[in-house]
Design an enzyme around this catalytic site. Structure first.
Site, mmCIF file in Angstrom:
data_model
loop_
_atom_site.group_PDB
_atom_site.id
_atom_site.type_symbol
_atom_site.label_atom_id
_atom_site.label_comp_id
_atom_site.label_asym_id
_atom_site.label_seq_id
_atom_site.Cartn_x
_atom_site.Cartn_y
_atom_site.Cartn_z
ATOM 1 N N ASP A 82 0.866 -1.158 0.000
ATOM 2 C CA ASP A 82 0.000 0.000 0.000
ATOM 3 C C ASP A 82 0.910 1.217 0.000
ATOM 4 O OD1 ASP A 82 -2.818 0.682 -0.075
ATOM 5 O OD2 ASP A 82 -2.384 1.836 1.726
ATOM 6 N N GLY A 96 -0.248 7.593 -11.514
ATOM 7 C CA GLY A 96 -0.626 8.287 -10.275
ATOM 8 C C GLY A 96 -0.067 9.696 -10.196
ATOM 9 N N TYR A 97 0.614 9.971 -9.097
ATOM 10 C CA TYR A 97 1.143 11.321 -8.848
ATOM 11 C C TYR A 97 2.542 11.520 -9.454
ATOM 12 C CZ TYR A 97 -2.633 11.426 -5.366
ATOM 13 O OH TYR A 97 -3.855 11.376 -4.741
ATOM 14 N N ASP A 98 3.019 10.565 -10.234
ATOM 15 C CA ASP A 98 4.378 10.655 -10.798
ATOM 16 C C ASP A 98 4.671 11.988 -11.505
ATOM 17 O OD1 ASP A 98 5.274 8.271 -9.831
ATOM 18 O OD2 ASP A 98 5.049 7.151 -11.688
ATOM 19 N N HIS A 144 10.059 4.637 -3.504
ATOM 20 C CA HIS A 144 9.450 4.033 -2.313
ATOM 21 C C HIS A 144 9.190 2.538 -2.535
ATOM 22 C CE1 HIS A 144 6.873 5.741 -5.311
ATOM 23 N NE2 HIS A 144 5.839 5.012 -4.901
HETATM 24 P P1 IMP Z 1 -2.294 2.122 -3.505
HETATM 25 O O1 IMP Z 1 -3.393 2.228 -2.491
HETATM 26 O O2 IMP Z 1 -1.069 1.502 -2.953
HETATM 27 O O3 IMP Z 1 -2.756 1.489 -4.761
HETATM 28 O O4 IMP Z 1 -1.840 3.562 -3.922
HETATM 29 C C1 IMP Z 1 -2.689 4.660 -3.723
HETATM 30 C C2 IMP Z 1 -2.489 5.691 -4.769
HETATM 31 O O5 IMP Z 1 -1.203 6.265 -4.625
HETATM 32 C C3 IMP Z 1 -2.561 5.203 -6.207
HETATM 33 O O6 IMP Z 1 -3.867 5.193 -6.665
HETATM 34 C C4 IMP Z 1 -1.742 6.240 -6.925
HETATM 35 O O7 IMP Z 1 -2.512 7.376 -7.201
HETATM 36 C C5 IMP Z 1 -0.712 6.606 -5.882
HETATM 37 N N1 IMP Z 1 0.544 5.900 -6.104
HETATM 38 C C6 IMP Z 1 0.931 4.693 -5.636
HETATM 39 N N2 IMP Z 1 2.153 4.396 -6.062
HETATM 40 C C7 IMP Z 1 2.549 5.433 -6.826
HETATM 41 C C8 IMP Z 1 3.743 5.695 -7.554
HETATM 42 O O8 IMP Z 1 4.703 4.923 -7.613
HETATM 43 N N3 IMP Z 1 3.773 6.862 -8.207
HETATM 44 C C9 IMP Z 1 2.752 7.765 -8.184
HETATM 45 N N4 IMP Z 1 1.626 7.555 -7.539
HETATM 46 C C10 IMP Z 1 1.528 6.388 -6.859
#
Ligand code: IMP
Length: 218
Positions: free
Chosen positions: A95, A176-178, A203
């Site tokens: 997560d 995502g936020y990349d 991360h």
């Molecule tokens: P999750 O709950 O682990 O799937 O991640 C939550 C949210 O964080 C995702 O929907 C993405 O918007 C963002 N996120 C997770 N990992 C990354 C990453 O490596 N880069 C950018 N955004 C991320």
């Protein structure tokens, strides 16, 4: 008495021979409990073929995995336990959250649905940029927690990368936020870096490296 005819030894022509190519995989099998194809791709690249990573589809798991905890660690743990308890197969789940200093750690555990239920990556990015309008402190970090369950025992690994939120979107790689995350010491956003470079410092990359180091001790 007539001698019983012994059939001539038959020779199977080469082109009719059936050969079996069994490949016995000695690699450890692990399910990565995610429905996120970007994450699956990244983690498979990081693990570099050292383990056999199965997706949820590979084990015929098509249901939504519950993710109802209020911490990143809680969610990772909940997802891994859900799969292990139901399918009795060694697995891990991750997560991730983006934590922005001036927003008291928001969006954090709510990173996926920051702009509302069923929102897109684009909606979330827009919301962050709007909330940071006019702010000078743009410090942020990404945190990933991986929960691994091997033979019923849980192990956790954390990876953190610090950086800043850019003023505008940059790049088109990643997800995502990349496009708005500038890792500390870099002039390119995560979405401008090649995948192998992001994986090396990110991360998820750091948490996965800790996972690999642990698996190698088993
Ligand atoms: P999750 O709950 O682990 O799937 O991640 C939550 C949210 O964080 C995702 O929907 C993405 O918007 C963002 N996120 C997770 N990992 C990354 C990453 O490596 N880069 C950018 N955004 C991320």
């Amino acid at each position: 008495m007539k001698q019983k005819e012994v059939p001539e030894a038959s020779v199977i022509p080469e082109n009719k021979l059936i050969t079996f190519n069994f490949q016995l995989s000695t690699k450890m099998k692990l399910v990565f409990a995610t429905n996120n194809k970007h994450k699956l791709k990244e983690v498979k690249e990081i693990l570099d073929n050292q383990f056999e990573i199965l997706s949820l589809k590979d084990i015929n798991c098509f249901e939504e995995i519950p993710e109802t905890q209020n911490t990143i660690t809680g969610n990772a743990s909940q997802k891994a336990h859900y799969v292990y308890d139901k399918y009795k197969i060694n697995c891990f789940a991750d997560d991730t959250g983006l934590e922005i200093e001036t927003l008291n750690g928001e969006p954090g555990v709510y990173s996926a649905r920051y702009a509302g239920k069923n929102c897109s990556y684009e909606d979330n990015v827009r919301k962050v940029l709007k909330k940071l309008q006019g702010k000078t402190n743009r410090n942020a970090l990404f945190r990933t927690v991986i929960s691994l369950i091997i033979d019923g025992k849980e192990h956790k690994f954390e990876g953190i990368i610090k950086g800043e939120i850019t003023k505008t979107k940059k790049g088109s790689e990643g997800f995502g936020y990349d496009p708005i995350f500038l890792p500390a010491g870099y002039e390119k956003s995560f979405a401008e870096l090649p995948a192998n470079e992001k994986n090396r410092i990110s991360h998820r990359g750091l948490a996965t490296q800790k996972l690999i180091n642990f698996l190698k001790t088993l």
